[in-house]
Design a protein around this motif. Structure first.
Motif, PDB file in Angstrom:
ATOM      1  N   TYR A 176       0.827  -1.214   0.000  1.00 53.18           N
ATOM      2  CA  TYR A 176       0.000   0.000   0.000  1.00 53.18           C
ATOM      3  C   TYR A 176       0.859   1.261   0.000  1.00 53.18           C
ATOM      4  O   TYR A 176       0.482   2.290  -0.561  1.00 53.18           O
ATOM      5  N   LEU A 177       2.011   1.185   0.640  1.00 49.38           N
ATOM      6  CA  LEU A 177       2.844   2.376   0.809  1.00 49.38           C
ATOM      7  C   LEU A 177       3.750   2.636  -0.388  1.00 49.38           C
ATOM      8  O   LEU A 177       4.190   3.768  -0.587  1.00 49.38           O
ATOM      9  N   VAL A 178       4.052   1.622  -1.176  1.00 54.89           N
ATOM     10  CA  VAL A 178       4.972   1.806  -2.299  1.00 54.89           C
ATOM     11  C   VAL A 178       4.233   1.934  -3.629  1.00 54.89           C
ATOM     12  O   VAL A 178       4.863   1.967  -4.689  1.00 54.89           O
ATOM     13  N   GLY A 179       2.915   2.016  -3.575  1.00 54.16           N
ATOM     14  CA  GLY A 179       2.157   2.266  -4.802  1.00 54.16           C
ATOM     15  C   GLY A 179       2.026   1.068  -5.714  1.00 54.16           C
ATOM     16  O   GLY A 179       2.099   1.209  -6.938  1.00 54.16           O
ATOM     17  N   ARG A 180       1.821  -0.112  -5.148  1.00 54.27           N
ATOM     18  CA  ARG A 180       1.643  -1.313  -5.963  1.00 54.27           C
ATOM     19  C   ARG A 180       0.398  -1.200  -6.831  1.00 54.27           C
ATOM     20  O   ARG A 180      -0.593  -0.589  -6.452  1.00 54.27           O
ATOM     21  N   ALA A 181       0.451  -1.817  -8.009  1.00 57.43           N
ATOM     22  CA  ALA A 181      -0.731  -1.859  -8.878  1.00 57.43           C
ATOM     23  C   ALA A 181      -1.790  -2.775  -8.262  1.00 57.43           C
ATOM     24  O   ALA A 181      -1.451  -3.738  -7.564  1.00 57.43           O
ATOM     25  N   PRO A 182      -3.060  -2.495  -8.492  1.00 54.20           N
ATOM     26  CA  PRO A 182      -4.125  -3.350  -7.955  1.00 54.20           C
ATOM     27  C   PRO A 182      -4.160  -4.689  -8.682  1.00 54.20           C
ATOM     28  O   PRO A 182      -3.497  -4.863  -9.719  1.00 54.20           O
ATOM     29  N   PRO A 183      -4.933  -5.651  -8.200  1.00 57.63           N
ATOM     30  CA  PRO A 183      -5.032  -6.953  -8.872  1.00 57.63           C
ATOM     31  C   PRO A 183      -5.526  -6.806 -10.309  1.00 57.63           C
ATOM     32  O   PRO A 183      -6.233  -5.852 -10.648  1.00 57.63           O
ATOM     33  N   GLU A 184      -5.169  -7.771 -11.138  1.00 62.09           N
ATOM     34  CA  GLU A 184      -5.514  -7.693 -12.552  1.00 62.09           C
ATOM     35  C   GLU A 184      -7.029  -7.646 -12.771  1.00 62.09           C
ATOM     36  O   GLU A 184      -7.508  -6.972 -13.682  1.00 62.09           O
ATOM     37  N   ASP A 185      -7.779  -8.346 -11.951  1.00 63.90           N
ATOM     38  CA  ASP A 185      -9.235  -8.338 -12.087  1.00 63.90           C
ATOM     39  C   ASP A 185      -9.777  -6.914 -12.002  1.00 63.90           C
ATOM     40  O   ASP A 185     -10.655  -6.524 -12.780  1.00 63.90           O
ATOM     41  N   LEU A 186      -9.234  -6.136 -11.068  1.00 62.04           N
ATOM     42  CA  LEU A 186      -9.696  -4.754 -10.929  1.00 62.04           C
ATOM     43  C   LEU A 186      -9.213  -3.898 -12.092  1.00 62.04           C
ATOM     44  O   LEU A 186      -9.950  -3.031 -12.590  1.00 62.04           O
ATOM     45  N   ARG A 187      -8.001  -4.126 -12.574  1.00 64.32           N
ATOM     46  CA  ARG A 187      -7.507  -3.365 -13.720  1.00 64.32           C
ATOM     47  C   ARG A 187      -8.378  -3.623 -14.946  1.00 64.32           C
ATOM     48  O   ARG A 187      -8.639  -2.711 -15.737  1.00 64.32           O
ATOM     49  N   LYS A 188      -8.833  -4.866 -15.106  1.00 65.49           N
ATOM     50  CA  LYS A 188      -9.736  -5.178 -16.204  1.00 65.49           C
ATOM     51  C   LYS A 188     -11.016  -4.365 -16.110  1.00 65.49           C
ATOM     52  O   LYS A 188     -11.500  -3.792 -17.097  1.00 65.49           O
ATOM     53  N   ARG A 189     -11.579  -4.315 -14.925  1.00 63.26           N
ATOM     54  CA  ARG A 189     -12.837  -3.589 -14.752  1.00 63.26           C
ATOM     55  C   ARG A 189     -12.659  -2.095 -15.023  1.00 63.26           C
ATOM     56  O   ARG A 189     -13.534  -1.445 -15.591  1.00 63.26           O
TER      57      ARG A 189
END
Length: 311
Positions: free
Chosen positions: A205-218
């Protein structure tokens, strides 16, 4: 943040604190009368749980404060720091229990008072901690709270470690006293493993990780679902605290009026912001005539047909 979410997070924090304090008193009393090392290690664990529960309650109070001039996006980004403090408390408890168990084994002074009270308090701990784990985990996931998910992870580990301690006490009562410090070792390593899990989850959360692929798809599919959007590129979604910020370029025909372009942009923003995990959305409109339309392999991959449920 809604008032109901604010009240729910604070209520859960207070419930966990009250439960941990009650367990400290129960385990401490039983340890005082039985001298069980496994019960002592569990009492130390619950004491650490109580300390971090106080911090969690305070952190949840701060993170649920409404936005103000200095924090226009609210205070939710405090939560990962609260979770990391929880992890520090978990590590301290694990090291303390490991030290005490090692010292006892090396000294050769392994004695256990056979008493059903030790069995009862540990069995009760398993039941209480399992109930807390299920309840807190459900609330943490429902409201996207890293602090509550960290607390749930600790309660899940407590179920396992209390079970190990219970096995040690029962074994010692049956005539195998060495099982008591062995159980304490298991408790210690279980505590330390939980601390590692909490750190791994919240550093993301603190280093700006990308969200899960399922959410990126949406996210991408919602942008492309607008009838006037011909394509998208340079889509960036990343965690800012427990919430997600999104920025992207959408491609539209260049003959749109300024008002039409504005309406398209607004509709795309609102569609993506309707996702409960998303906070801010920034959209840049690229007209065809400027030559800024471009291929984006990642977008093409995310919108491949076959899983329309993600829309």
């Amino acid at each position: 943040m809604s008032r109901s979410r604010r009240a729910t997070l604070r209520r859960v924090g207070l419930l966990v604190l009250a439960s941990n304090v009650a367990l400290v008193l129960a385990k401490g009393t039983v340890w005082w009368y039985t001298g069980s090392l496994a019960v002592q290690s569990e009492a130390v664990n619950s004491l650490a749980d109580s300390v971090y529960s106080v911090v969690t309650v305070g952190g949840l109070y701060l993170t649920t404060q409404p936005p103000d001039f200095e924090h226009p996006h609210g205070h939710e980004r405090i939560e990962p720091f609260v979770s990391l403090f929880v992890a520090l408390g978990v590590f301290a408890a694990g090291i303390g229990v490991l030290y005490q168990a090692g010292r006892t084994v090396l000294s050769g002074n392994v004695s256990v008072t056979r008493n059903l009270a030790a069995v009862a308090v540990l069995a009760g701990t398993v039941v209480v901690k399992y109930g807390l784990y299920r309840y807190v985990d459900a609330i943490g996931r429902e409201h996207g709270s890293p602090a509550l998910r960290a607390t749930a992870a600790d309660n899940r580990a407590d179920v396992l470690t209390a079970s190990a301690a219970l096995a040690g006490v029962v074994g010692a009562t049956l005539g195998f006293p060495l099982l008591d410090p062995i159980a304490a070792f298991v408790v210690a390593f279980g505590i330390l493993y939980t601390g590692v899990e909490i750190v791994q989850d919240n550093v993301d959360y603190l280093v700006g990780r990308a969200p899960p692929e399922d959410l990126r798809k949406r996210i991408v599919r919602r942008a492309l679902s607008h009838p006037d959007v011909e394509g998208a590129h340079d889509v960036i979604a990343h965690y800012v605290g427990p919430e997600i910020d999104v920025s992207l370029h959408i491609e539209v025909e260049g003959d749109r009026t300024l008002r039409e372009a504005h309406d398209i942009e607004t509709a795309v923003i609102q569609s993506i912001q309707a996702l409960p995990e998303v906070d801010d959305v920034f959209v840049h409109v690229d007209p065809r005539e400027l030559g800024e339309w471009k291929a984006d392999d990642e977008v093409d991959r995310l919108v491949q047909p076959g899983d329309e449920s993600n829309r």
